[in-house]
Scaffold this motif. Structure first.
Motif, PDB file in Angstrom:
ATOM      1  N   LYS A  69      31.427 -30.872 -12.091  1.00 56.68           N
ATOM      2  CA  LYS A  69      30.116 -31.504 -11.871  1.00 56.68           C
ATOM      3  C   LYS A  69      29.161 -31.067 -12.973  1.00 56.68           C
ATOM      4  N   LYS A  70      28.416 -32.023 -13.525  1.00 58.59           N
ATOM      5  CA  LYS A  70      27.479 -31.665 -14.598  1.00 58.59           C
ATOM      6  C   LYS A  70      26.476 -30.614 -14.124  1.00 58.59           C
ATOM      7  N   SER A  71      26.070 -30.723 -12.855  1.00 61.90           N
ATOM      8  CA  SER A  71      25.059 -29.779 -12.349  1.00 61.90           C
ATOM      9  C   SER A  71      25.612 -28.340 -12.404  1.00 61.90           C
ATOM     10  N   ASP A  72      26.917 -28.165 -12.149  1.00 61.26           N
ATOM     11  CA  ASP A  72      27.488 -26.809 -12.206  1.00 61.26           C
ATOM     12  C   ASP A  72      27.526 -26.286 -13.646  1.00 61.26           C
ATOM     13  N   THR A  81      25.456 -27.188 -16.018  1.00 65.14           N
ATOM     14  CA  THR A  81      24.065 -26.908 -16.415  1.00 65.14           C
ATOM     15  C   THR A  81      23.619 -25.565 -15.843  1.00 65.14           C
ATOM     16  N   LYS A  82      24.019 -25.305 -14.603  1.00 68.64           N
ATOM     17  CA  LYS A  82      23.666 -24.018 -13.963  1.00 68.64           C
ATOM     18  C   LYS A  82      24.301 -22.863 -14.759  1.00 68.64           C
ATOM     19  N   ALA A  83      25.578 -23.042 -15.123  1.00 70.43           N
ATOM     20  CA  ALA A  83      26.268 -21.992 -15.889  1.00 70.43           C
ATOM     21  C   ALA A  83      25.573 -21.787 -17.238  1.00 70.43           C
ATOM     22  N   LYS A  84      25.242 -22.894 -17.895  1.00 73.35           N
ATOM     23  CA  LYS A  84      24.571 -22.778 -19.213  1.00 73.35           C
ATOM     24  C   LYS A  84      23.245 -22.013 -19.068  1.00 73.35           C
ATOM     25  N   ASN A  85      22.478 -22.351 -18.018  1.00 75.16           N
ATOM     26  CA  ASN A  85      21.186 -21.674 -17.844  1.00 75.16           C
ATOM     27  C   ASN A  85      21.374 -20.180 -17.607  1.00 75.16           C
ATOM     28  N   GLU A  86      22.418 -19.832 -16.862  1.00 76.10           N
ATOM     29  CA  GLU A  86      22.674 -18.403 -16.635  1.00 76.10           C
ATOM     30  C   GLU A  86      23.089 -17.721 -17.936  1.00 76.10           C
ATOM     31  N   ILE A  87      23.875 -18.418 -18.750  1.00 77.12           N
ATOM     32  CA  ILE A  87      24.284 -17.832 -20.037  1.00 77.12           C
ATOM     33  C   ILE A  87      23.041 -17.630 -20.928  1.00 77.12           C
ATOM     34  N   LEU A  88      22.111 -18.570 -20.881  1.00 77.25           N
ATOM     35  CA  LEU A  88      20.872 -18.410 -21.664  1.00 77.25           C
ATOM     36  C   LEU A  88      20.101 -17.172 -21.190  1.00 77.25           C
ATOM     37  N   GLN A  89      20.080 -16.975 -19.866  1.00 76.91           N
ATOM     38  CA  GLN A  89      19.406 -15.768 -19.330  1.00 76.91           C
ATOM     39  C   GLN A  89      20.098 -14.498 -19.816  1.00 76.91           C
ATOM     40  N   VAL A  90      21.435 -14.542 -19.862  1.00 77.54           N
ATOM     41  CA  VAL A  90      22.190 -13.370 -20.339  1.00 77.54           C
ATOM     42  C   VAL A  90      21.796 -13.057 -21.783  1.00 77.54           C
ATOM     43  N   ILE A  91      21.690 -14.104 -22.604  1.00 78.06           N
ATOM     44  CA  ILE A  91      21.323 -13.884 -24.017  1.00 78.06           C
ATOM     45  C   ILE A  91      19.942 -13.224 -24.099  1.00 78.06           C
ATOM     46  N   GLU A  92      18.997 -13.725 -23.286  1.00 80.22           N
ATOM     47  CA  GLU A  92      17.654 -13.118 -23.281  1.00 80.22           C
ATOM     48  C   GLU A  92      17.733 -11.636 -22.911  1.00 80.22           C
ATOM     49  N   ARG A  93      18.558 -11.319 -21.902  1.00 82.22           N
ATOM     50  CA  ARG A  93      18.657  -9.917 -21.456  1.00 82.22           C
ATOM     51  C   ARG A  93      19.309  -9.032 -22.525  1.00 82.22           C
ATOM     52  N   ILE A  94      20.337  -9.561 -23.185  1.00 83.53           N
ATOM     53  CA  ILE A  94      20.988  -8.767 -24.250  1.00 83.53           C
ATOM     54  C   ILE A  94      19.946  -8.416 -25.311  1.00 83.53           C
ATOM     55  N   HIS A  95      19.120  -9.426 -25.653  1.00 87.72           N
ATOM     56  CA  HIS A  95      18.096  -9.207 -26.671  1.00 87.72           C
ATOM     57  C   HIS A  95      17.034  -8.211 -26.178  1.00 87.72           C
ATOM     58  N   GLU A  96      16.523  -8.443 -24.960  1.00 91.50           N
ATOM     59  CA  GLU A  96      15.458  -7.570 -24.423  1.00 91.50           C
ATOM     60  C   GLU A  96      15.907  -6.121 -24.360  1.00 91.50           C
ATOM     61  N   GLU A  97      17.156  -5.927 -23.942  1.00 96.52           N
ATOM     62  CA  GLU A  97      17.643  -4.552 -23.739  1.00 96.52           C
ATOM     63  C   GLU A  97      18.318  -3.984 -24.984  1.00 96.52           C
ATOM     64  N   LYS A  98      18.263  -4.758 -26.074  1.00 99.66           N
ATOM     65  CA  LYS A  98      18.872  -4.319 -27.345  1.00 99.66           C
ATOM     66  C   LYS A  98      20.311  -3.834 -27.129  1.00 99.66           C
ATOM     67  N   ALA A  99      21.040  -4.563 -26.293  1.00101.28           N
ATOM     68  CA  ALA A  99      22.416  -4.147 -25.986  1.00101.28           C
ATOM     69  C   ALA A  99      23.348  -4.525 -27.129  1.00101.28           C
ATOM     70  N   ASP A 100      24.384  -3.726 -27.303  1.00100.92           N
ATOM     71  CA  ASP A 100      25.413  -4.021 -28.305  1.00100.92           C
ATOM     72  C   ASP A 100      26.433  -4.932 -27.614  1.00100.92           C
ATOM     73  N   CYS A 101      26.188  -6.218 -27.689  1.00100.91           N
ATOM     74  CA  CYS A 101      26.916  -7.129 -26.808  1.00100.91           C
ATOM     75  C   CYS A 101      26.888  -8.556 -27.357  1.00100.91           C
ATOM     76  N   HIS A 102      27.999  -9.273 -27.254  1.00107.39           N
ATOM     77  CA  HIS A 102      27.990 -10.700 -27.563  1.00107.39           C
ATOM     78  C   HIS A 102      28.555 -11.486 -26.386  1.00107.39           C
ATOM     79  N   GLN A 117      33.960 -24.640 -18.468  1.00108.08           N
ATOM     80  CA  GLN A 117      32.807 -24.298 -17.624  1.00108.08           C
ATOM     81  C   GLN A 117      31.558 -25.053 -18.081  1.00108.08           C
ATOM     82  N   LEU A 118      31.513 -25.336 -19.381  1.00108.45           N
ATOM     83  CA  LEU A 118      30.313 -25.986 -19.938  1.00108.45           C
ATOM     84  C   LEU A 118      30.474 -27.504 -20.017  1.00108.45           C
TER      85      LEU A 118
END
Ligand code: FDA
Length: 334
Positions: A68-71, A73-94, A101-102
Motif C-alpha cells: 500500500k502506498k500509505s505504508d 509513505t509512513k516508512a519513508k517519513n519514519e526514515i526521514l525522522q531517523v536521519i534528523e535524529r542521526i544528525h541531531e545526536e551527531k551519531a556515527d551512523c548511516h 518497503q519504499l
C-alpha cells in the motif's frame, strides 16, 4: 546443496500470513535479541552504545511486503525522522533501506521519488544511504533504480551477493560505487546462484579482494571468521589502506568479535534493524544459522548467572505453541 532447515525458515520468512500475524504478536520468542530497538528512541540508544565502543552503525527500519502506498509513505517519513535524529545526536551512523518497503512493487516512479526525498535530506547532512539487496526477483529493478539515483547523488550504494553467478560482472559495473559484499540471504535457483557453500565462500573472498584492489569504499559483511582472517591477511600483504573498507556484522551476533575487530584498528559497522516488522528478518537469520535458536532458548531460559529463570515452563510452552502455530498455518496455506 539441499539444506532442509534453511529451506524451512526461508519458507517461513516468505509466508505473508505469518508475517502479518507476527507484527501483531510483538517481538517475543527471542527476536528482540537481534533487533536494536522497537522505536527510534530505543534504536538510537543502541547506536550510541556501539559508537561509545568505537563502532559505527547502519540502521534499517524493518519492513517488507509493502503493498500500500500509505505504508511506504509512513516508512519513508519514519526514515526521514531517523536521519534528523542521526544528525541531531551527531551519531556515527548511516542508513540501510529496502526498496520494496519504499514502494518498488507498487509503482517504481513513486519508489524513486521516496528515495529522492531520503537522499536529499541525507546528503544535506553528509549521511550515506545503502540500498539492501533483496531476492533475485527484485535484482534488476534494484540496480535500475540505483542507476537512476547514482546520476543524481553521491551518497548512495548497494549490496552484491556472492551466491549470484553475475556478481563478478556487477562488481566491475559498480567499481566506482560504494558497495557491501554479502553471501546472500534468500533461496535462489541454480539457474542464477551457486548452491554450494564452499563455492559461495570462495566467490565472496574473490569479490572482496577485487574490490579492495580498487578505489571505492567496500563493506565486508560476514560473521565468518575464516573469511575475515583471509581478508585481514590479504590487506596486510597488499598494504591496503584500512580507511578503504570496513567489516560489518548484524546486531546481536558475535559481539566479542565485533569489538575485537574495532579494537584491532579496523573500521567496524554494525547493522541495526529496528521496528516491529521483525518477522522476515528474524526468519532469515534462523535460515542462515539454525543454531541461532540455541542463543534464543538460552537467553529466554537462563539469567546472566546461568541460573534457570523463574517461569521456564511458561516460556517453553509459549515457544512450543508458537512453533505449532507456524506449522498449522503453513499446512493450511498449502
Ligand atoms: P555463514 O552463515 O555463512 O557462517 C559461516 C561460518 O561463520 C559458520 O559456519 C560459523 O563458523 C561462523 N558463524 C556465523 N555466524 C556465527 C555466529 N553467530 N556465532 C558463531 N559463529 C558464527 N543478505 C542479502 O541478501 N542482502 C543484504 O542486503 C544483506 N545485508 C547484510 C548486511 C550485513 C551487515 C550482514 C552481516 C549480512 C547481510 N546479509 C544480506 C546476509 C548475508 O547475505 C548472509 O546471509 C549472512 O551474513 C550469513 O552469512 P555469513 O557470511 O555471515 O556466515
Amino acid at each position: 546443496m539441499v539444506n532442509p532447515a534453511r529451506d524451512f525458515f526461508i519458507a517461513l520468512a516468505n509466508n505473508k500470513l505469518l508475517y502479518r500475524g507476527a507484527k501483531r504478536w510483538g517481538s517475543h520468542f527471542g527476536a528482540d535479541q537481534f533487533i536494536g530497538g522497537v522505536d527510534i528512541n530505543s534504536m538510537m540508544r543502541s547506536v550510541k552504545e556501539l559508537n561509545d565502543l568505537g563502532i559505527s552503525a547502519t540502521v534499517d527500519h524493518l519492513g517488507e511486503f509493502v503493498d500500500k502506498k500509505s505504508d511506504s509513505t509512513k516508512a519513508k517519513n519514519e526514515i526521514l525522522q531517523v536521519i534528523e535524529r542521526i544528525h541531531e545526536e551527531k551519531a556515527d551512523c548511516h542508513l540501510s533501506v529496502k526498496l520494496t518497503q519504499l514502494g518498488s512493487d507498487i509503482d517504481e516512479a513513486f519508489c524513486i521519488q521516496n528515495m529522492r526525498e531520503i537522499l536529499d535530506l541525507a546528503a544535506s547532512y553528509n549521511i550515506f544511504v545503502n540500498i539492501d539487496m533483496e531476492d533475485y526477483l527484485h535484482y534488476d529493478q534494484t540496480l535500475d533504480i540505483l542507476d537512476v539515483l547514482r546520476n543524481e547523488y553521491d551518497n548512495v550504494g548497494t549490496v552484491i551477493q556472492s551466491y549470484l553467478y553475475r556478481s563478478d560482472a556487477d562488481i566491475d559495473r559498480y567499481q566506482n560505487t560504494r558497495l557491501r559484499i554479502v553471501k546472500g540471504a534468500y533461496k535462489e535457483s541454480a539457474d542464477v546462484a551457486y548452491q554450494n557453500k564452499e563455492q559461495i565462500d570462495r566467490e565472496f573472498i574473490e569479490l572482496a579482494k577485487k574490490r579492495l584492489r580498487g578505489d571505492a569504499f567496500t563493506s565486508i559483511a560476514t560473521h565468518d571468521h575464516h573469511i575475515i582472517a583471509e581478508i585481514r591477511k590479504f590487506v596486510a600483504e597488499e598494504n591496503i589502506d584500512r580507511n578503504k573498507f570496513e567489516f560489518q556484522m548484524l546486531y546481536g551476533f558475535r559481539n566479542d568479535l565485533q569489538e575485537s575487530l574495532a579494537n584491532a584498528g579496523y573500521l567496524f559497522c554494525t547493522y541495526i534493524p529496528f521496528g516491529d516488522d521483525w518477522y522476515g528478518y528474524f526468519m532469515r537469520r534462523l535460515a542462515e544459522r539454525p543454531q541461532n535458536l540455541n542463543l534464543i532458548v538460552k537467553d529466554k531460559l537462563y539469567d546472566e548467572d546461568n541460573q534457570i529463570k523463574k517461569q521456564p515452563l511458561m516460556i517453553a510452552g509459549a515457544a512450543a505453541a508458537f512453533v505449532s502455530a507456524l506449522f498449522l498455518l503453513l499446512r493450511r496455506k498449502k
